[in-house]
Design a protein around this motif. Structure first.
Motif, PDB file in Angstrom:
ATOM      1  N   LEU A 210       0.843  -1.197   0.000  1.00 42.43           N
ATOM      2  CA  LEU A 210       0.000   0.000   0.000  1.00 42.43           C
ATOM      3  C   LEU A 210       0.882   1.252   0.000  1.00 42.43           C
ATOM      4  CD1 LEU A 210      -2.518  -1.179   2.750  1.00 42.43           C
ATOM      5  CD2 LEU A 210      -2.940  -1.126   0.289  1.00 42.43           C
ATOM      6  N   PRO A 211       0.558   2.245  -0.816  1.00 41.69           N
ATOM      7  CA  PRO A 211       1.369   3.480  -0.874  1.00 41.69           C
ATOM      8  C   PRO A 211       1.094   4.377   0.326  1.00 41.69           C
ATOM      9  CG  PRO A 211      -0.484   3.633  -2.392  1.00 41.69           C
ATOM     10  CD  PRO A 211      -0.577   2.284  -1.754  1.00 41.69           C
ATOM     11  N   LEU A 212       1.771   4.117   1.429  1.00 36.62           N
ATOM     12  CA  LEU A 212       1.508   4.842   2.680  1.00 36.62           C
ATOM     13  C   LEU A 212       2.729   5.669   3.082  1.00 36.62           C
ATOM     14  CD1 LEU A 212      -0.207   1.869   4.569  1.00 36.62           C
ATOM     15  CD2 LEU A 212      -1.329   3.738   3.340  1.00 36.62           C
ATOM     16  N   HIS A 213       3.268   6.413   2.122  1.00 33.28           N
ATOM     17  CA  HIS A 213       4.427   7.267   2.354  1.00 33.28           C
ATOM     18  C   HIS A 213       4.060   8.720   2.070  1.00 33.28           C
ATOM     19  CE1 HIS A 213       6.316   3.361   2.176  1.00 33.28           C
ATOM     20  NE2 HIS A 213       7.481   3.877   2.508  1.00 33.28           N
ATOM     21  N   ASN A 214       4.774   9.634   2.730  1.00 28.66           N
ATOM     22  CA  ASN A 214       4.525  11.055   2.465  1.00 28.66           C
ATOM     23  C   ASN A 214       5.397  11.537   1.301  1.00 28.66           C
ATOM     24  OD1 ASN A 214       7.094  11.411   3.514  1.00 28.66           O
ATOM     25  ND2 ASN A 214       6.432  12.464   5.366  1.00 28.66           N
ATOM     26  N   GLU A 215       5.389  12.838   1.063  1.00 26.69           N
ATOM     27  CA  GLU A 215       6.128  13.387  -0.088  1.00 26.69           C
ATOM     28  C   GLU A 215       7.643  13.229   0.060  1.00 26.69           C
ATOM     29  OE1 GLU A 215       5.151  16.425   2.954  1.00 26.69           O
ATOM     30  OE2 GLU A 215       3.933  15.069   1.723  1.00 26.69           O
ATOM     31  N   GLU A 216       8.128  12.973   1.274  1.00 27.15           N
ATOM     32  CA  GLU A 216       9.567  12.730   1.497  1.00 27.15           C
ATOM     33  C   GLU A 216       9.883  11.240   1.483  1.00 27.15           C
ATOM     34  OE1 GLU A 216       9.616  14.604   5.300  1.00 27.15           O
ATOM     35  OE2 GLU A 216      10.347  16.507   4.507  1.00 27.15           O
ATOM     36  N   ASN A 217       8.913  10.451   1.029  1.00 25.68           N
ATOM     37  CA  ASN A 217       9.029   8.982   0.971  1.00 25.68           C
ATOM     38  C   ASN A 217       9.247   8.361   2.354  1.00 25.68           C
ATOM     39  OD1 ASN A 217       8.706   6.686  -0.630  1.00 25.68           O
ATOM     40  ND2 ASN A 217      10.907   6.353  -0.748  1.00 25.68           N
ATOM     41  N   ARG A 218       8.649   8.986   3.369  1.00 21.42           N
ATOM     42  CA  ARG A 218       8.710   8.437   4.727  1.00 21.42           C
ATOM     43  C   ARG A 218       7.376   7.756   5.043  1.00 21.42           C
ATOM     44  NH1 ARG A 218      11.103  12.805   8.905  1.00 21.42           N
ATOM     45  NH2 ARG A 218      11.225  10.905  10.171  1.00 21.42           N
ATOM     46  N   PRO A 219       7.410   6.501   5.487  1.00 15.97           N
ATOM     47  CA  PRO A 219       6.161   5.823   5.840  1.00 15.97           C
ATOM     48  C   PRO A 219       5.548   6.461   7.085  1.00 15.97           C
ATOM     49  CG  PRO A 219       8.026   4.495   6.541  1.00 15.97           C
ATOM     50  CD  PRO A 219       8.593   5.667   5.787  1.00 15.97           C
ATOM     51  N   PHE A 220       4.224   6.519   7.138  1.00 15.02           N
ATOM     52  CA  PHE A 220       3.571   7.069   8.326  1.00 15.02           C
ATOM     53  C   PHE A 220       2.285   6.305   8.590  1.00 15.02           C
ATOM     54  CE2 PHE A 220       1.621   9.289   4.801  1.00 15.02           C
ATOM     55  CZ  PHE A 220       0.283   9.365   5.161  1.00 15.02           C
ATOM     56  N   ASP A 221       1.854   6.337   9.833  1.00 19.28           N
ATOM     57  CA  ASP A 221       0.530   5.800  10.155  1.00 19.28           C
ATOM     58  C   ASP A 221      -0.054   6.560  11.340  1.00 19.28           C
ATOM     59  OD1 ASP A 221       1.669   4.670  12.468  1.00 19.28           O
ATOM     60  OD2 ASP A 221       1.849   2.684  11.593  1.00 19.28           O
ATOM     61  N   ILE A 222      -1.332   6.333  11.567  1.00 21.14           N
ATOM     62  CA  ILE A 222      -2.041   6.959  12.687  1.00 21.14           C
ATOM     63  C   ILE A 222      -2.170   5.902  13.777  1.00 21.14           C
ATOM     64  CG2 ILE A 222      -4.162   8.126  13.422  1.00 21.14           C
ATOM     65  CD1 ILE A 222      -4.700   8.553  10.328  1.00 21.14           C
ATOM     66  N   ARG A 223      -1.627   6.187  14.962  1.00 21.44           N
ATOM     67  CA  ARG A 223      -1.765   5.258  16.100  1.00 21.44           C
ATOM     68  C   ARG A 223      -2.854   5.796  17.028  1.00 21.44           C
ATOM     69  NH1 ARG A 223       0.721   1.591  19.735  1.00 21.44           N
ATOM     70  NH2 ARG A 223       1.056   0.328  17.874  1.00 21.44           N
ATOM     71  N   ILE A 224      -3.845   4.959  17.294  1.00 13.56           N
ATOM     72  CA  ILE A 224      -4.945   5.313  18.197  1.00 13.56           C
ATOM     73  C   ILE A 224      -4.915   4.362  19.382  1.00 13.56           C
ATOM     74  CG2 ILE A 224      -7.453   5.493  18.419  1.00 13.56           C
ATOM     75  CD1 ILE A 224      -7.520   5.981  15.377  1.00 13.56           C
ATOM     76  N   LEU A 225      -5.038   4.894  20.572  1.00  9.98           N
ATOM     77  CA  LEU A 225      -5.093   4.054  21.772  1.00  9.98           C
ATOM     78  C   LEU A 225      -6.515   4.052  22.317  1.00  9.98           C
ATOM     79  CD1 LEU A 225      -3.727   2.303  23.940  1.00  9.98           C
ATOM     80  CD2 LEU A 225      -3.217   4.401  25.199  1.00  9.98           C
ATOM     81  N   LEU A 226      -7.119   2.862  22.330  1.00  3.56           N
ATOM     82  CA  LEU A 226      -8.450   2.672  22.905  1.00  3.56           C
ATOM     83  C   LEU A 226      -8.292   1.910  24.210  1.00  3.56           C
ATOM     84  CD1 LEU A 226     -10.303   1.429  19.668  1.00  3.56           C
ATOM     85  CD2 LEU A 226     -10.214   3.760  20.549  1.00  3.56           C
ATOM     86  N   GLN A 227      -8.979   2.364  25.249  1.00  3.28           N
ATOM     87  CA  GLN A 227      -8.944   1.683  26.548  1.00  3.28           C
ATOM     88  C   GLN A 227     -10.336   1.697  27.178  1.00  3.28           C
ATOM     89  OE1 GLN A 227      -5.803   3.945  28.593  1.00  3.28           O
ATOM     90  NE2 GLN A 227      -4.481   2.146  28.472  1.00  3.28           N
ATOM     91  N   LYS A 228     -10.541   0.793  28.122  1.00  5.67           N
ATOM     92  CA  LYS A 228     -11.770   0.829  28.909  1.00  5.67           C
ATOM     93  C   LYS A 228     -11.552   1.730  30.124  1.00  5.67           C
ATOM     94  CE  LYS A 228     -13.741  -3.671  27.700  1.00  5.67           C
ATOM     95  NZ  LYS A 228     -13.900  -5.068  28.156  1.00  5.67           N
TER      96      LYS A 228
END
Length: 356
Positions: A210-228
């Motif tokens: 999957l093409p998940l890189h920014n314009e500087e060709n750095r991979p990034f993702d969104i980390r979400i923390l779900l807790q009770k």
């Protein structure tokens, strides 16, 4: 006093987290202990672990009974300690007197099958298949041109491999410790032999790259923390961005990545882009914990990693029942106290359910 055990494979793993919990535990009428699975004496069921001394602010060697509640922070691999510890943890999960804050999730293939069958979440799940043979991998590579191989039981980005088909060769990209390796295979036989050596060690999954890189060709993702929370209800503790090294496959922080706040990362988006992203995250946050608990064991927390393509497509990349806190602590420092109190509040909730 309610007893809560913080369980890791090795004595000093996640010492910082355990210490922050221990400092706040008395406020909730909880005594926090540190232990490893192998520190439990099988015949007496006594533990040789550590308790926190609030006068000296230090951990001290201590002998105690198996705590009523356990916070499982064990990360297994193929080493001897893991092989010894897993059966002990499985025994503790069956022990009537012990309650886990949350049970772990199964392997990535079982999770994928569950998410793929859910009408709300299936649009966010990348097509995945088991890498059953090197021949099957090569057939798929011929069709797709670019593939990602992921260990079925992997965590923290370990063992991920990129396969890229060029005109006269196949490029293989993977990380060894913190170094990025790129190999080129010009013959099918050589590549097949190399793949056989990889998939014979552990089961792998196959996904389109999957093409998940920014314009500087750095991979990034969104980390979400779900807790009770203290009422046993799921909530989002926060979200942040993980930004990987240039040309790397993933944005794992252990491999030299950085964090960014979600707000600063989205500030250049249009109102429509922000709104669409927010709505999609809301759908995932609402359905994912509920579905995983329906299908598997009770959980306390989930780390959700989301990928976003330049076209705005959102993908669920990973779900982790033993997530770290680094992204939130670095991007949302004001959340620190809440992050350390939530496990204690939830422990109190579980205790109140037992006594009513």
């Amino acid at each position: 006093m309610i007893s809560l055990g913080f369980v890791t494979l090795y004595p000093n793993q996640e010492l910082g987290l355990a210490t922050e919990l221990a400092k706040r535990a008395p406020e909730f009428g909880i005594e926090l202990y540190r232990l490893t699975p192998t520190s439990i004496e099988p015949t007496s069921e006594l533990v040789r672990g550590e308790s926190y001394n609030h006068k000296t602010n230090k951990w001290e060697q201590s002998s105690f009974e198996i705590p009523m509640f356990l916070y499982d922070r064990c990360f297994y691999s193929n080493d001897e300690i893991s092989k010894k510890s897993q059966p002990i943890m499985n025994w503790l999960k069956l022990r009537p007197a012990t309650v886990f804050l949350g049970h772990g999730l199964p392997n990535k293939w079982e999770i994928y099958k569950t998410l793929r069958q859910d009408k709300e979440l299936s649009p966010y799940v990348p097509s995945t298949e088991q890498a059953l043979s090197s021949s099957a991998i090569l057939r798929t590579l011929t069709k797709k041109q670019q593939l990602i191989l992921k260990p079925e039981k992997g965590s923290m980005g370990k063992g991920i491999i990129g396969l890229f088909l060029h005109r006269n060769y196949v490029e293989v990209v993977y990380k060894d410790e913190k170094l990025l390796n790129k190999n080129q295979f010009t013959t099918r036989r050589e590549l097949k032999t190399w793949l056989d050596s990889i998939i014979s060690n552990q089961p792998y999954l196959l996904q389109p790259y999957l093409p998940l890189h920014n314009e500087e060709n750095r991979p990034f993702d969104i980390r979400i923390l779900l807790q009770k929370n203290g009422q046993g209800k799921w909530m989002e503790q926060g979200r942040g961005i993980r930004l990987g090294m240039p040309d790397h496959l993933i944005s794992n922080l252990g491999g030299g990545g950085e964090t960014r706040s979600y707000e600063s990362w989205t500030e250049n988006m249009s109102f429509h882009q922000k709104q669409l992203l927010s709505e999609n995250i809301h759908t995932i946050n609402n359905r994912l914990p509920e579905l995983l608990e329906e299908q598997f064991e009770p959980l306390f927390e989930i780390g959700v990693d989301l990928g976003l393509t330049s076209e705005g497509a959102i993908w669920i990349l990973d779900t982790n029942s033993k997530p770290g806190r680094k992204v939130l602590l670095e991007t949302n420092p004001s959340k620190e106290d809440a992050l350390y109190k939530t496990p204690l509040q939830y422990c109190l909730h579980l205790h109140s359910k037992q006594t009513t």
